[in-house]
Motif scaffolding. Sequence first.
Motif, PDB file in Angstrom:
ATOM      1  N   ILE A  65      17.620  -1.326  13.115  1.00  0.00           N
ATOM      2  CA  ILE A  65      17.833  -3.036  13.151  1.00  0.00           C
ATOM      3  C   ILE A  65      17.765  -3.234  14.591  1.00  0.00           C
ATOM      4  O   ILE A  65      17.234  -4.360  14.837  1.00  0.00           O
ATOM      5  CB  ILE A  65      19.027  -3.331  12.254  1.00  0.00           C
ATOM      6  N   LEU A  69      15.125  -6.130  16.147  1.00  0.00           N
ATOM      7  CA  LEU A  69      15.536  -7.326  16.753  1.00  0.00           C
ATOM      8  C   LEU A  69      15.341  -7.452  18.027  1.00  0.00           C
ATOM      9  O   LEU A  69      14.948  -8.357  18.460  1.00  0.00           O
ATOM     10  CB  LEU A  69      16.928  -7.561  16.560  1.00  0.00           C
ATOM     11  N   ASP A 153      19.697 -15.601  14.599  1.00  0.00           N
ATOM     12  CA  ASP A 153      19.130 -14.720  13.674  1.00  0.00           C
ATOM     13  C   ASP A 153      19.674 -13.314  13.717  1.00  0.00           C
ATOM     14  O   ASP A 153      19.923 -12.522  13.191  1.00  0.00           O
ATOM     15  CB  ASP A 153      17.639 -14.661  13.644  1.00  0.00           C
ATOM     16  N   GLN A 154      19.800 -12.965  15.043  1.00  0.00           N
ATOM     17  CA  GLN A 154      20.326 -11.692  15.415  1.00  0.00           C
ATOM     18  C   GLN A 154      21.996 -11.441  15.020  1.00  0.00           C
ATOM     19  O   GLN A 154      22.354 -10.329  14.248  1.00  0.00           O
ATOM     20  CB  GLN A 154      20.232 -11.276  16.988  1.00  0.00           C
ATOM     21  N   SER A 156      23.436 -13.064  12.692  1.00  0.00           N
ATOM     22  CA  SER A 156      23.553 -12.883  11.117  1.00  0.00           C
ATOM     23  C   SER A 156      22.788 -11.670  10.491  1.00  0.00           C
ATOM     24  O   SER A 156      23.738 -11.217   9.511  1.00  0.00           O
ATOM     25  CB  SER A 156      22.550 -14.093  10.510  1.00  0.00           C
ATOM     26  N   THR A 157      21.944 -11.264  11.030  1.00  0.00           N
ATOM     27  CA  THR A 157      21.441  -9.947  10.691  1.00  0.00           C
ATOM     28  C   THR A 157      22.368  -8.861  10.827  1.00  0.00           C
ATOM     29  O   THR A 157      22.401  -7.897   9.978  1.00  0.00           O
ATOM     30  CB  THR A 157      20.007  -9.487  11.386  1.00  0.00           C
ATOM     31  N   LEU A 158      22.887  -8.679  11.929  1.00  0.00           N
ATOM     32  CA  LEU A 158      23.745  -7.767  12.341  1.00  0.00           C
ATOM     33  C   LEU A 158      25.318  -7.698  11.671  1.00  0.00           C
ATOM     34  O   LEU A 158      25.917  -7.078  11.133  1.00  0.00           O
ATOM     35  CB  LEU A 158      24.124  -7.675  13.728  1.00  0.00           C
ATOM     36  N   LYS A 160      25.360  -9.173   8.360  1.00  0.00           N
ATOM     37  CA  LYS A 160      24.823  -8.706   7.091  1.00  0.00           C
ATOM     38  C   LYS A 160      24.670  -6.983   7.067  1.00  0.00           C
ATOM     39  O   LYS A 160      25.048  -6.543   5.941  1.00  0.00           O
ATOM     40  CB  LYS A 160      23.599  -9.178   6.711  1.00  0.00           C
ATOM     41  N   ALA A 161      24.505  -6.336   8.262  1.00  0.00           N
ATOM     42  CA  ALA A 161      24.393  -4.920   8.207  1.00  0.00           C
ATOM     43  C   ALA A 161      25.841  -4.593   8.703  1.00  0.00           C
ATOM     44  O   ALA A 161      25.985  -3.192   8.345  1.00  0.00           O
ATOM     45  CB  ALA A 161      23.648  -4.739   9.327  1.00  0.00           C
TER      46      ALA A 161
END
Length: 200
Positions: A65, A69, A153-154, A156-158, A160-161
């Motif tokens: 991920i 990113l 975005d980064q 949020s992605t991390l 959620k991970a």
Amino acid sequence: MERCGPGLGYEEPAERALQQERHYQLLSELQALVKGLPSSCQQRLSYTILSDLALALIDGTVFEIVQGLLEIQHLTEKNLYNQRLKLQSEHRVLKQEMFHRHKEAQQSCKPHNLPVLKAAQQRELEAVEQRVREEQRLMDEKIVLELDQKVVDQQSTLEKAGVSGFYITTNPQELTLQMNLLELIRKLQQKESQPEKAFS
């Protein structure tokens, strides 16, 4: 069904032991990497944060991920840089064409009309320079907004991970902590991939 260890659901004791060993290995490596950070950053990276980060890194998904990113970020930065260069080039051409027109107009102008022509050309030059400054300011604002959106975005992605320490924030101290966590992940990823390169 019994929940055991860091994974979900039942796991064989041997698998649990391997995951536990991997967790301790990653935690130990993270703790060693943290020592290279400024002391103010070291204080914010508690054992719990590092332990949670090590758990998130066990299966390698977070490494992938983060790599994705970073690639998106680099492509975005390159694209924005190229857009800015294009705008600067367009401005350079605009000014060159204007200077060329001004020079031709001055050469074909009758001497008694020259002061009026030069005054009009000066006004046009000032208007063009104002337009150029405004377009550059707007481009710079657009760049900042797009980069800020990439950070969100980064985050949020991390988040959620399930990566500890990541959530959407604009707090400078929290952003610094997140940048340090990303740097730790990146360094650990490089360290992890070195043995693979040696054998391939």
